[in-house]
Motif scaffolding. Structure first.
Motif: not given
Length: 149
Positions: A31, A40, A47, A85, A91
């Motif tokens: 990210i 986003y 992602a 997320w 991530a």
């Protein structure tokens, strides 16, 4: 509804590293701060970018449910923008972000970070002219609503 400072509600972890040249076609979801305000919404389960497995140890980890906030931008509108997320796997994120971690659902806060009320407070806390920064103690001390469980 109670109001608390962000550092009372979240563990706050500053991101570091992750230049764009570390992106690969497939790998660990990454990210990037610029994607938070360009790609986003209030949450994401996929992602836009990825990094190779060997990059993970030098980056800030993002666990499912963590809120990732862009702490740097070229304008006041985008700084402080956040996404939660919701992916099924770990991530990572890099510089110019702050990871906000809590056992509570981060989606409410991600919505709040797009509100006029947070916008007012972030304008007071943000620093800079060409590059706007929202981090450290000024960010940590912003008071936010904490809905009852």
């Amino acid at each position: 509804m109670a109001w608390k400072s962000l550092d009372e509600v979240f563990e706050m972890v500053r991101g570091h590293g992750m230049p764009k040249d570390s992106f690969v076609d497939r790998g660990v979801p990454a990210i990037h701060y610029g994607h938070i305000y360009t790609s986003y919404g209030v949450s994401t389960a996929a992602a836009t970018a990825h990094v190779a497995d060997e990059c993970v140890s030098s980056l800030t980890r993002v666990f499912p449910g963590d809120v990732v906030m862009a702490s740097t931008s070229e304008n006041l509108e985008d700084v402080g923008r956040a996404t939660v997320w919701l992916g099924d796997e770990l991530a990572v994120t890099g510089g110019h972000t702050t990871v906000l971690r809590s056992e509570n659902d981060g989606r409410f806060m991600s919505h709040y970070f797009r509100s006029v009320w947070f916008g007012r407070d972030k304008r007071r806390a943000a620093r800079g002219t060409k590059v706007i920064e929202l981090s450290g103690e000024p960010l940590a001390k912003i008071r936010v609503p904490v809905p009852p469980l």
